[in-house]
Design a protein around this motif. Structure first.
Motif, mmCIF file in Angstrom:
data_model
loop_
_atom_site.group_PDB
_atom_site.id
_atom_site.type_symbol
_atom_site.label_atom_id
_atom_site.label_comp_id
_atom_site.label_asym_id
_atom_site.label_seq_id
_atom_site.Cartn_x
_atom_site.Cartn_y
_atom_site.Cartn_z
ATOM 1 N N LEU A 53 0.883 -1.165 0.000
ATOM 2 C CA LEU A 53 0.000 0.000 0.000
ATOM 3 C C LEU A 53 0.919 1.213 0.000
ATOM 4 O O LEU A 53 1.608 1.457 0.983
ATOM 5 N N ALA A 54 0.950 1.958 -1.102
ATOM 6 C CA ALA A 54 1.946 3.018 -1.242
ATOM 7 C C ALA A 54 1.350 4.276 -1.857
ATOM 8 O O ALA A 54 0.322 4.226 -2.524
ATOM 9 N N ARG A 80 1.014 -7.763 -4.928
ATOM 10 C CA ARG A 80 0.029 -6.806 -5.448
ATOM 11 C C ARG A 80 0.403 -5.406 -4.976
ATOM 12 O O ARG A 80 0.835 -5.216 -3.841
ATOM 13 N N VAL A 81 0.202 -4.416 -5.838
ATOM 14 C CA VAL A 81 0.546 -3.025 -5.532
ATOM 15 C C VAL A 81 -0.695 -2.152 -5.620
ATOM 16 O O VAL A 81 -1.400 -2.180 -6.622
ATOM 17 N N CYS A 82 -0.946 -1.371 -4.575
ATOM 18 C CA CYS A 82 -2.026 -0.384 -4.558
ATOM 19 C C CYS A 82 -1.394 0.989 -4.350
ATOM 20 O O CYS A 82 -0.703 1.195 -3.356
ATOM 21 N N LEU A 83 -1.635 1.909 -5.283
ATOM 22 C CA LEU A 83 -1.011 3.236 -5.242
ATOM 23 C C LEU A 83 -2.025 4.334 -4.969
ATOM 24 O O LEU A 83 -3.219 4.110 -4.993
ATOM 25 N N GLY A 84 -1.490 5.534 -4.725
ATOM 26 C CA GLY A 84 -2.331 6.701 -4.491
ATOM 27 C C GLY A 84 -2.860 6.757 -3.071
ATOM 28 O O GLY A 84 -3.818 7.454 -2.780
ATOM 29 N N VAL A 85 -2.217 6.034 -2.185
ATOM 30 C CA VAL A 85 -2.650 5.921 -0.793
ATOM 31 C C VAL A 85 -1.924 6.980 0.036
ATOM 32 O O VAL A 85 -0.736 7.223 -0.162
ATOM 33 N N GLU A 118 -7.885 3.782 -3.628
ATOM 34 C CA GLU A 118 -6.611 4.122 -4.249
ATOM 35 C C GLU A 118 -6.819 5.244 -5.238
ATOM 36 O O GLU A 118 -7.960 5.596 -5.556
ATOM 37 N N GLY A 119 -5.728 5.818 -5.707
ATOM 38 C CA GLY A 119 -5.824 6.916 -6.652
ATOM 39 C C GLY A 119 -4.623 6.929 -7.569
ATOM 40 O O GLY A 119 -4.028 5.899 -7.839
ATOM 41 N N GLU A 120 -4.245 8.109 -8.007
ATOM 42 C CA GLU A 120 -3.092 8.284 -8.877
ATOM 43 C C GLU A 120 -1.806 8.107 -8.071
ATOM 44 O O GLU A 120 -1.753 8.448 -6.896
ATOM 45 N N SER A 121 -0.787 7.603 -8.723
ATOM 46 C CA SER A 121 0.521 7.497 -8.099
ATOM 47 C C SER A 121 0.984 8.882 -7.675
ATOM 48 O O SER A 121 0.916 9.829 -8.457
ATOM 49 N N LEU A 122 1.436 9.030 -6.452
ATOM 50 C CA LEU A 122 1.792 10.346 -5.921
ATOM 51 C C LEU A 122 3.190 10.806 -6.292
ATOM 52 O O LEU A 122 3.551 11.938 -6.030
ATOM 53 N N CYS A 123 3.997 9.931 -6.915
ATOM 54 C CA CYS A 123 5.364 10.356 -7.246
ATOM 55 C C CYS A 123 5.529 10.666 -8.729
ATOM 56 O O CYS A 123 6.638 10.908 -9.180
ATOM 57 N N ASP A 124 4.450 10.632 -9.508
ATOM 58 C CA ASP A 124 4.455 10.997 -10.923
ATOM 59 C C ASP A 124 5.314 10.106 -11.810
ATOM 60 O O ASP A 124 5.619 10.460 -12.930
#
Length: 124
Positions: A61-62, A79-84, A102-108
């Motif tokens: 969870l990242a 498994r990877v969940c991003l935007g957390v 989850e949402g958009e990846s926060l590191c672009d």
């Protein structure tokens, strides 16, 4: 199952590989049974996916991570969940109760969802 969350100051770190530490939560039937905090062993290509797989982690969870890291985690059966974002402990609890969004990846490094559910929520 084990869940890992990259942390900085108790919060989800927005860039996975740069997190100073990782919260690893062991679960049994969707209940946390053990929590450990590990220091980041170093950010170099491929190291964190192997290290977390060796710890038995099955879900990350990242806030964000790059495409290559996502591919390496998937290759290791993780498994990877991003935007957390938010307090790491609360994120784990929300995931276990099926409430984590989850949402958009926060590191672009990567747009969009990689959790593999296609419905905008990170459920398990």
């Amino acid at each position: 199952m084990k869940i890992a969350v990259p942390m900085e100051g108790g919060l989800v770190c927005p860039h996975f590989g740069h997190a100073p530490e990782f919260l690893v939560v062991a679960t049994d039937e969707d209940k946390p049974v053990a929590r450990e905090v590990y220091e980041n062993p170093g950010h170099e290509p491929g190291r964190l996916p192997r290290w977390l797989a060796d710890l038995g982690v099955k879900t990350i969870l990242a806030g964000g991570m790059g495409d290559r890291a996502v591919s390496l985690f998937k290759a290791n059966g993780i498994r990877v969940c991003l935007g957390v974002s938010g307090p790491a402990e609360e994120v784990v609890d929300a995931f276990l109760s099926g409430r984590l969004e989850e949402g958009e990846s926060l590191c672009d490094h990567q747009p969009g969802s990689v959790c593999g559910h296609g419905d905008g929520g990170c459920h398990h």
